[in-house]
Design an enzyme around this catalytic site. Sequence first.
Site, PDB file in Angstrom:
ATOM      1  N   ASP A   1       4.297   8.365  -3.339  1.00 25.96           N
ATOM      2  CA  ASP A   1       4.201   7.802  -1.630  1.00 25.96           C
ATOM      3  C   ASP A   1       3.130   9.272  -1.019  1.00 25.96           C
ATOM      4  O   ASP A   1       3.197   8.874  -0.017  1.00 25.96           O
ATOM      5  CB  ASP A   1       5.385   7.586  -0.968  1.00 25.96           C
ATOM      6  CG  ASP A   1       6.246   8.227  -1.130  1.00 25.96           C
ATOM      7  OD1 ASP A   1       6.694   9.513  -1.679  1.00 25.96           O
ATOM      8  OD2 ASP A   1       7.475   7.252  -0.919  1.00 25.96           O
TER       9      ASP A   1
ATOM     10  N   HIS B   1       9.000  11.496   1.858  1.00 26.46           N
ATOM     11  CA  HIS B   1       9.828  11.780   2.081  1.00 26.46           C
ATOM     12  C   HIS B   1      11.081  12.992   2.409  1.00 26.46           C
ATOM     13  O   HIS B   1      11.162  13.018   0.608  1.00 26.46           O
ATOM     14  CB  HIS B   1      10.712  10.517   2.947  1.00 26.46           C
ATOM     15  CG  HIS B   1      10.288   9.013   2.674  1.00 26.46           C
ATOM     16  ND1 HIS B   1       9.385   8.464   1.829  1.00 26.46           N
ATOM     17  CD2 HIS B   1       9.289   8.715   3.820  1.00 26.46           C
ATOM     18  CE1 HIS B   1       8.793   7.360   2.046  1.00 26.46           C
ATOM     19  NE2 HIS B   1       9.277   7.825   3.731  1.00 26.46           N
TER      20      HIS B   1
ATOM     21  N   HIS C   1      17.445  10.058  -0.733  1.00 23.69           N
ATOM     22  CA  HIS C   1      18.397   9.903   0.208  1.00 23.69           C
ATOM     23  C   HIS C   1      19.951   9.598   0.432  1.00 23.69           C
ATOM     24  O   HIS C   1      20.434   9.213   1.659  1.00 23.69           O
ATOM     25  CB  HIS C   1      17.050   8.537   0.922  1.00 23.69           C
ATOM     26  CG  HIS C   1      16.155   8.582   1.934  1.00 23.69           C
ATOM     27  ND1 HIS C   1      15.964   9.715   1.905  1.00 23.69           N
ATOM     28  CD2 HIS C   1      15.242   7.970   1.305  1.00 23.69           C
ATOM     29  CE1 HIS C   1      14.283   9.382   2.779  1.00 23.69           C
ATOM     30  NE2 HIS C   1      13.945   7.945   1.121  1.00 23.69           N
TER      31      HIS C   1
ATOM     32  N   ASP D   1       8.548  14.295  -3.145  1.00 18.98           N
ATOM     33  CA  ASP D   1       7.763  12.158  -2.908  1.00 18.98           C
ATOM     34  C   ASP D   1       7.464  13.171  -0.291  1.00 18.98           C
ATOM     35  O   ASP D   1       8.083  14.124  -0.825  1.00 18.98           O
ATOM     36  CB  ASP D   1       9.564  11.934  -2.571  1.00 18.98           C
ATOM     37  CG  ASP D   1       9.456  10.229  -1.877  1.00 18.98           C
ATOM     38  OD1 ASP D   1       9.653   9.706  -2.639  1.00 18.98           O
ATOM     39  OD2 ASP D   1       9.870  10.283  -0.486  1.00 18.98           O
TER      40      ASP D   1
HETATM   41 ZN   LIG Z   1       9.522   7.995  -0.393  1.00 23.21          ZN
END
Ligand SMILES: [Zn+2]
Length: 309
Positions: free
Chosen positions: A246, A164, A125, A162
């Site tokens: 995740d 996200h 991120h 991931d």
């Molecule tokens: Zn994540």
Amino acid sequence: MTTLLYTHAACLEHDPGQYHPECPARLEAVLNALSAPEFAALDRREAPQAALDDLLRVHPRQFVERLLAAVPQAGHVGVDADTVMSPQSGEAALRAAGAVAAAVDAVIKGKAANAFCAVRPPGHHAEPNRAMGFCLFNNVAVGALRARQVHGLARVAVIDFDVHHGNGTQARFWADASLFYGSTHQSPLYPGTGSAGETGVGGNIVNVPLRPLSGGAQFRQGMERVLLPALDAFAPEMVMISAGFDAHRSDPLAQLMLEEADYTWATEQLCAIARRHAGGRVVSTLEGGYDLGALGASAAAHVRALMSA
Ligand SMILES: [Zn+2]
């Protein structure tokens, strides 16, 4: 050929505060899983601190200096609403980025077939000018840019499974056709980027958003129909993996339904493309994963697949 495992005790000391999901116990869970006898053959290395030059290929100097200067002497300092630094966070962040840079060096020099970096804080991120989403420096981008600019590889790919979207990696790679970023992720979900319409320059960005409650079948379909063919066409000279776990069905932060076997499958697919174009070179680094049991088991499945690649 062996598989390298990079980690460092400093990565256990980065403390974003009590009840924060990105906790030191995450890395303990991964390292515990990788202490089983079947992983005895891993070549274990201490992660060095990233050199400033490595960070500056991804982040502006002023960002790096301000972030490191903001590391507190005691207590906690918030970088954004959910990204917090403690006194050891600076070293942890430098070791996390340095692990990926060192793994890139070792794999390109042929010292190992592939590598896994068991580090935190995560990185995907972190945008060039902005730490966010539990991430300080963009570890995988630091490695990719080192492979490009120090070792002269013509094309470097990052695949991010991931749950996200890796907005930071996408932002750094967006306008550089020598870099490829491909992501599967839940949508809608934090950070809100990663629509299929975000394609970078000449299609070097490939996003495969998955609806909440999607499971292994939808994940594999997205990989097989969209992401893997685009990666194969890109013909990467190194394959890097933003390995967040995740998207597992047990994870508390999202609603995808993957299982360990899906991570084994994805790792095998990526290793096959690396064999075809990149002499088998794969460097993977830990991103998210917040159910400790699922995280340990999934990381073990991923590393097991790297070791048998
Ligand atoms: Zn994540």
